[in-house]
Scaffold this motif. Structure first.
Motif, PDB file in Angstrom:
ATOM      1  N   PHE A  40     -11.388  -5.719  -9.813  1.00 13.99           N
ATOM      2  CA  PHE A  40     -10.803  -6.936  -9.260  1.00 13.99           C
ATOM      3  C   PHE A  40     -11.186  -8.130 -10.129  1.00 13.99           C
ATOM      4  O   PHE A  40     -12.331  -8.238 -10.582  1.00 13.99           O
ATOM      5  N   SER A  84       0.829  -1.215   0.000  1.00 16.60           N
ATOM      6  CA  SER A  84       0.000   0.000   0.000  1.00 16.60           C
ATOM      7  C   SER A  84       0.859   1.258   0.000  1.00 16.60           C
ATOM      8  O   SER A  84       0.602   2.197  -0.766  1.00 16.60           O
ATOM      9  N   ASN A 138      -7.655 -10.243  -6.033  1.00 11.01           N
ATOM     10  CA  ASN A 138      -8.364 -10.023  -4.771  1.00 11.01           C
ATOM     11  C   ASN A 138      -7.458 -10.166  -3.561  1.00 11.01           C
ATOM     12  O   ASN A 138      -7.942 -10.434  -2.459  1.00 11.01           O
ATOM     13  N   CYS A 154      -6.462  -5.442 -10.634  1.00  9.10           N
ATOM     14  CA  CYS A 154      -5.612  -6.334  -9.848  1.00  9.10           C
ATOM     15  C   CYS A 154      -6.444  -7.527  -9.396  1.00  9.10           C
ATOM     16  O   CYS A 154      -7.630  -7.648  -9.732  1.00  9.10           O
ATOM     17  N   ASN A 213      -8.215   1.506   0.249  1.00  7.39           N
ATOM     18  CA  ASN A 213      -9.586   1.983   0.033  1.00  7.39           C
ATOM     19  C   ASN A 213      -9.677   3.495   0.232  1.00  7.39           C
ATOM     20  O   ASN A 213     -10.296   4.212  -0.567  1.00  7.39           O
ATOM     21  N   PHE A 216      -4.038  -5.524  -1.954  1.00 10.77           N
ATOM     22  CA  PHE A 216      -4.742  -4.518  -2.759  1.00 10.77           C
ATOM     23  C   PHE A 216      -6.097  -4.135  -2.153  1.00 10.77           C
ATOM     24  O   PHE A 216      -6.612  -3.064  -2.448  1.00 10.77           O
ATOM     25  N   LYS A 217      -6.678  -5.001  -1.347  1.00  8.93           N
ATOM     26  CA  LYS A 217      -7.983  -4.735  -0.738  1.00  8.93           C
ATOM     27  C   LYS A 217      -7.794  -4.576   0.767  1.00  8.93           C
ATOM     28  O   LYS A 217      -7.842  -5.544   1.518  1.00  8.93           O
ATOM     29  N   ASN A 218      -7.533  -3.360   1.193  1.00 11.10           N
ATOM     30  CA  ASN A 218      -7.373  -3.070   2.610  1.00 11.10           C
ATOM     31  C   ASN A 218      -7.833  -1.637   2.863  1.00 11.10           C
ATOM     32  O   ASN A 218      -8.143  -0.883   1.940  1.00 11.10           O
ATOM     33  N   ARG A 219      -7.871  -1.261   4.132  1.00  7.58           N
ATOM     34  CA  ARG A 219      -8.402   0.047   4.498  1.00  7.58           C
ATOM     35  C   ARG A 219      -7.547   1.184   3.938  1.00  7.58           C
ATOM     36  O   ARG A 219      -8.081   2.187   3.448  1.00  7.58           O
ATOM     37  N   ARG A 239     -11.295   0.814  -8.954  1.00  2.00           N
ATOM     38  CA  ARG A 239     -10.551  -0.443  -8.869  1.00  2.00           C
ATOM     39  C   ARG A 239     -11.376  -1.580  -9.463  1.00  2.00           C
ATOM     40  O   ARG A 239     -12.563  -1.725  -9.151  1.00  2.00           O
ATOM     41  N   CYS A 288      -7.696   5.355  -2.744  1.00  2.49           N
ATOM     42  CA  CYS A 288      -8.400   5.357  -4.034  1.00  2.49           C
ATOM     43  C   CYS A 288      -9.668   6.195  -3.973  1.00  2.49           C
ATOM     44  O   CYS A 288     -10.043   6.845  -4.953  1.00  2.49           O
ATOM     45  N   THR A 339      -5.159  -9.370  -0.305  1.00  4.19           N
ATOM     46  CA  THR A 339      -5.336  -8.388   0.758  1.00  4.19           C
ATOM     47  C   THR A 339      -4.365  -7.224   0.636  1.00  4.19           C
ATOM     48  O   THR A 339      -4.594  -6.163   1.225  1.00  4.19           O
TER      49      THR A 339
END
Length: 489
Positions: A298, A251, A276, A274, A286, A280-283, A296, A289, A278
């Motif tokens: 996925f 991140s 799925n 990208c 988020n 790329f998908k975290n607080r 984004r 972006c 973690t």
């Protein structure tokens, strides 16, 4: 009267015929029987045959029938010479034997040839969806029965067997699948295809970025990194690589990269594609972006094909790095330097198909220069400009070339004396030869302060007897001493 000196191409005529003997060459008299026309089975007598030459196409075995009123060319006899005959609303075209039908979907009707004529059986024609099929349509029960008899063969192949007359015993009908068989889905269902786009809809750099994280690797690099992040621009295919010790660094690296590259190119990142993970998908991602207004996308879980650009570039980099390591004979601990060098080179040499330009030119707007490039891992001499040297000390250190600097006009080299990777411009390359192996085992053990361990082999004599003890002692004294060096894994 106008047709007497002309030739009529007739698909119902079984053989070429003429009533004018002057058109024929290589003429010979024969007794060929009678020709039926006008309802009369003995309408004309075949008394000879010859050849009519037209230049590109010669008509052979043309029958001479004196009672004819017209000169007829047979379509079936022209097709015997592997020619194709095409009729349209303005002309008739005779095609060469090399002609191939490009699109089968344009065929609306197929009429079989029988007795040198093309006859349409109106009883077997069933209209369907604006097209015309030569075969009668099979019932639903009959289609299902033959589908099960033939081992749940797909209906397209069954109809191909019928149309091509490739088997016997199968009814000459059109078989259709009017329902979905659960058994077929259980046995045959597969993943949905992910087709690539024929035309790229992206017209600006940084509009869409593809990302993928590779790792962890079994071998850490010199800076203890185990992962590397690949970022590829969709428009130019320009690629960046970043090396990480843990996934948690993703991140922070992406935030710093996106902010810096937007300022450099004066374009905004709009979409990120990208998987799925973690990373790329975290607080943190988020919030970033959402603040930047970045969309984004996925890929579906366990479907890497949807992130194909990043996956293919990742594979290309790994293959190039593996090849460079094998050629240079450097240890695997230099895999990150090899990947970084492969990315640097491929950005300047790979050509993007739609634009026929390199990724570097599409992204920076100028053609790249390749004159300064050197083989990865080639031996170099590095001018020592740091240490205070005596009058007769050597001015250079030996090392190996491991890449190019991204922030300055310099080369990245591994200094064999200091055991570190440094950036330097004052380098001489030896491209004609490569290293046998990077490390000298004696120098390595001295720098690590390892002491040799002396191990002696014991005798195999029997215990409890004096003779065996003496023999074992003599054998121990005569055997050479062996030295072992312990190295950490």
């Amino acid at each position: 009267m106008d047709l007497q000196d002309k030739r009529v191409i007739d698909s119902r005529c079984s053989r070429h015929m003429t009533e004018n003997m002057s058109y024929l060459t290589d003429y010979e008299e024969i007794d060929g029987g009678y020709v039926a026309f006008g309802g009369n089975p003995k309408g004309g007598k075949i008394t000879g045959k010859g050849t009519i030459k037209t230049g590109n196409l010669d008509f052979e075995n043309v029958y001479f029938v004196r009672e004819l009123k017209f000169n007829l060319f047979s379509v079936s006899q022209m097709c015997d010479k592997k020619n194709s005959v095409l009729f349209n609303d303005t002309e008739c075209i005779v095609l060469s034997p090399n002609f191939k039908l490009i699109d089968e979907s344009q065929v609306l009707l197929r009429v079989p040839r029988k007795n040198n004529m093309y006859s349409v059986d109106l009883k077997n024609i069933v209209p369907k969806g604006g097209l015309t099929c030569l075969f009668a349509k099979a019932t639903s029960d009959e289609s299902k029965l033959w589908h099960r008899r033939l081992g749940h063969l797909n209906f397209k192949t069954i109809n191909k067997l019928v149309k091509g007359n490739l088997v016997r015993g199968l009814p000459s009908k059109l078989f259709e699948n009017d329902q979905t068989y659960v058994a077929c889905q259980k046995g045959k269902q597969h993943r949905a295809s992910c087709k690539s786009k024929t035309e790229n809809s992206i017209s600006l750099p940084l509009h869409l970025l593809h990302m993928d994280l590779f790792g962890p690797t079994f071998v850490k690099i010199l800076k203890k990194k185990m992962y590397y992040l690949v970022v590829t621009d969709d428009y130019s295919r320009f690629t960046w690589v970043f090396f990480l010790a843990t996934k948690d660094e993703t991140s922070g690296i992406l935030k710093s990269f996106i902010t810096g590259i937007e300022n450099l190119v004066d374009h905004k990142v709009k979409v990120i594609r990208c998987d799925n993970g973690t990373e790329f998908k975290n607080r943190e991602m988020n919030q970033f972006c959402e603040m930047k207004g970045i969309l984004r996308q996925f890929s579906v879980a366990r479907t890497p094909q949807q992130n194909g650009v990043a996956e293919r570039r990742n594979r290309t980099l790994i293959e190039a790095a593996r090849t460079m390591l094998a050629d240079s004979k450097l240890p695997t601990t230099f895999w990150a330097e090899a990947v970084n060098t492969a990315c640097y080179v491929q950005n300047r040499v790979l050509v993007v198909k739609p634009h026929n330009k390199t990724s570097y030119e599409l992204f920076h707007g100028r053609t790249p220069t390749l004159s300064f490039m050197r083989p990865f891992g080639c031996p170099v001499t590095i001018l020592n400009t740091i240490d205070h040297l005596g009058k007769f000390d050597g001015k250079v250190d030996e090392g190996f070339f491991v890449g190019y600097s991204l922030n300055s006009k310099a080369f990245r080299v591994f200094n064999s004396r200091t055991r570190i990777v440094e950036e330097n411009l004052h380098i001489r390359f030896s491209e004609s030869s490569g290293p046998d192996w990077l490390f000298d085992i004696d120098a390595l053990t001295r720098t690590m302060n390892y002491k040799p361990i002396v191990v002696c082999k014991q005798s195999n004599g029997f215990a409890g007897t004096k003779a065996s003890d003496n023999a074992g002692q003599a054998k121990k004294e005569t055997e050479p001493v062996k030295y072992y060096i312990l190295l950490p894994l």
